[in-house]
Design a protein around this motif. Structure first.
Motif, mmCIF file in Angstrom:
data_model
loop_
_atom_site.group_PDB
_atom_site.id
_atom_site.type_symbol
_atom_site.label_atom_id
_atom_site.label_comp_id
_atom_site.label_asym_id
_atom_site.label_seq_id
_atom_site.Cartn_x
_atom_site.Cartn_y
_atom_site.Cartn_z
ATOM 1 N N MET A 191 -15.254 -2.786 0.062
ATOM 2 C CA MET A 191 -14.709 -4.024 -0.506
ATOM 3 C C MET A 191 -13.240 -4.244 -0.133
ATOM 4 O O MET A 191 -12.710 -5.339 -0.347
ATOM 5 N N TYR A 192 -12.590 -3.227 0.444
ATOM 6 C CA TYR A 192 -11.184 -3.364 0.829
ATOM 7 C C TYR A 192 -10.998 -3.455 2.345
ATOM 8 O O TYR A 192 -9.868 -3.453 2.827
ATOM 9 N N ARG A 193 -12.087 -3.541 3.080
ATOM 10 C CA ARG A 193 -11.977 -3.627 4.526
ATOM 11 C C ARG A 193 -11.524 -5.029 4.951
ATOM 12 O O ARG A 193 -11.714 -6.001 4.242
ATOM 13 N N GLY A 194 -10.924 -5.089 6.136
ATOM 14 C CA GLY A 194 -10.447 -6.368 6.644
ATOM 15 C C GLY A 194 -9.080 -6.770 6.130
ATOM 16 O O GLY A 194 -8.617 -7.892 6.380
ATOM 17 N N GLN A 195 -8.403 -5.874 5.411
ATOM 18 C CA GLN A 195 -7.094 -6.187 4.842
ATOM 19 C C GLN A 195 -5.964 -5.400 5.514
ATOM 20 O O GLN A 195 -4.832 -5.407 5.041
ATOM 21 N N GLY A 196 -6.284 -4.705 6.606
ATOM 22 C CA GLY A 196 -5.263 -3.944 7.316
ATOM 23 C C GLY A 196 -5.000 -2.561 6.747
ATOM 24 O O GLY A 196 -4.098 -1.854 7.208
ATOM 25 N N GLU A 256 -3.762 0.959 -3.551
ATOM 26 C CA GLU A 256 -3.342 -0.428 -3.761
ATOM 27 C C GLU A 256 -3.183 -0.640 -5.259
ATOM 28 O O GLU A 256 -4.138 -0.493 -6.012
ATOM 29 N N ASP A 257 -1.952 -0.941 -5.679
ATOM 30 C CA ASP A 257 -1.666 -1.128 -7.110
ATOM 31 C C ASP A 257 -2.125 0.077 -7.937
ATOM 32 O O ASP A 257 -2.681 -0.058 -9.039
ATOM 33 N N GLY A 258 -1.936 1.266 -7.385
ATOM 34 C CA GLY A 258 -2.272 2.488 -8.092
ATOM 35 C C GLY A 258 -3.728 2.906 -7.999
ATOM 36 O O GLY A 258 -4.106 3.954 -8.531
ATOM 37 N N MET A 268 0.842 -1.191 0.000
ATOM 38 C CA MET A 268 0.000 0.000 0.000
ATOM 39 C C MET A 268 0.878 1.240 0.000
ATOM 40 O O MET A 268 1.860 1.314 0.726
ATOM 41 N N GLU A 269 0.512 2.219 -0.814
ATOM 42 C CA GLU A 269 1.216 3.486 -0.880
ATOM 43 C C GLU A 269 0.307 4.590 -0.360
ATOM 44 O O GLU A 269 -0.904 4.598 -0.616
ATOM 45 N N ALA A 328 -3.045 0.604 8.641
ATOM 46 C CA ALA A 328 -1.838 1.176 8.048
ATOM 47 C C ALA A 328 -1.999 2.666 7.769
ATOM 48 O O ALA A 328 -1.083 3.465 7.995
ATOM 49 N N LEU A 329 -3.189 3.062 7.291
ATOM 50 C CA LEU A 329 -3.439 4.475 7.013
ATOM 51 C C LEU A 329 -3.479 5.275 8.315
ATOM 52 O O LEU A 329 -2.993 6.412 8.367
#
Length: 240
Positions: free
Chosen positions: A89-94, A62-64, A1-2, A98-99
Motif C-alpha cells: 500500500m506504500y509503493r509508488g511513493q518513492g 512514515e509518521d512513525g 521518511m525516517e 529512498a531506502l
C-alpha cells in the motif's frame, strides 16, 4: 521518511512487512512464503542477524509507522542487497528508492566499493527496480524454493569483470571475484572452467585459498582445508 537500524523489538514488524511485500510480488504459495519468512526472520534467526556485524537491517518509517525494510551484507568490498521490501500500500511513493539510497550509502560508509542486487527473474517489478537504479544485469543463478528451482537475476552497479586465472594441478581455472558468498571464515568465490563463465567448476575459499568442488553430506558448502562454511542466506533450500 525516517530510516533507522532495526532493534530486537522489530522482529514482528519485519516479518509482517516481508509477508505483505512477498504476497504482492511473488507467485509463490502462501505456505512457501510463510515458511521462508519463519526461516529468515524467526525469533532466533532475527536475533542472529542483529548480532552479525556484517549484516545491516534498516527500517523505513512514515509518521512513525514502519513501511519498509532492507537487509544487506558486506562481502569483502562488495555490498549485497538481499532484500528491500516495501509494503504494497506504500509503493509508488518513492520509499523504495529512498531506502535503497540510504542502504547503499551505509554500505559504502562500511567499505563497499560496488553494489549487487539479487531478485527472482519472474519478479518483474523487482527487476525494473534495479534497472531504474542504474544497475546492470550481469548473470543468473539458480535457487531452490520448497523443492522447486527458480532463476535469480544478478545486478551490479558496474559492468567490469573481475575474472582471475588460477592454476590448480596444471589446469587453468578462473575465479570470479565479483560473484562471492559469505563464509564463516572468509568469502567463497565462484570458479569457472572457462573465462567466459559458461561452466561452473566449484568454489575458491577466500580464507585459505583452497579449491572446493563438493558439498558435505548435508548439502552444505565447506572447505576441507580450513573448515570455512557457507553462511545460509535468502532461498537456501537446505535451511527451509
Amino acid at each position: 521518511m525516517e530510516v533507522r537500524e532495526a532493534t530486537a523489538d522489530d522482529g514482528p514488524t519485519v516479518r509482517s512487512l516481508a509477508l505483505r511485500s512477498m504476497e504482492a510480488s511473488y507467485s509463490l504459495s502462501p505456505s512457501t512464503i510463510e515458511g521462508a519468512i519463519r526461516q529468515w526472520y524467526g525469533v532466533e534467526e532475527f536475533a542472529e542477524k542483529l548480532e552479525d556485524d556484517e549484516v545491516q537491517l534498516l527500517i523505513a518509517e512514515e509518521d512513525g509507522e514502519p513501511v519498509a525494510f532492507s537487509e544487506s551484507v558486506l562481502v569483502d568490498s562488495r555490498g549485497d542487497i538481499h532484500w528491500l521490501h516495501v509494503a504494497a500500500m506504500y509503493r509508488g511513493q518513492g520509499i523504495g528508492h529512498a531506502l535503497y539510497e540510504e542502504t547503499r550509502q551505509r554500505l559504502e560508509d562500511a567499505g563497499a566499493e560496488t553494489i549487487r542486487g539479487l531478485v527472482l527473474a519472474d519478479n518483474t517489478e523487482g527487476n525494473r527496480f534495479w534497472e531504474k537504479r542504474g544497475l546492470t544485469k550481469v548473470g543468473e543463478g539458480s535457487v531452490e524454493i520448497d523443492g522447486t528451482a527458480f532463476v535469480e537475476n544478478i545486478y551490479v552497479d558496474h559492468e567490469g569483470s573481475e575474472i582471475q586465472p588460477i592454476v590448480v594441478e596444471d589446469r587453468e581455472l578462473y575465479v570470479d571475484r565479483s560473484d562471492s558468498d559469505r563464509g564463516s571464515k572468509g568469502a567463497f568465490y565462484t570458479v569457472y572452467s572457462e573465462e567466459d563463465r559458461e561452466n561452473k567448476y566449484g568454489y575458491y575459499c577466500g580464507s585459505c585459498e583452497s579449491l572446493v568442488t563438493s558439498m558435505d553430506s548435508m548439502g552444505r558448502l565447506e572447505c576441507d582445508s580450513c573448515g570455512n562454511q557457507l553462511k545460509p542466506t535468502r532461498w537456501d533450500a537446505a535451511y527451509m
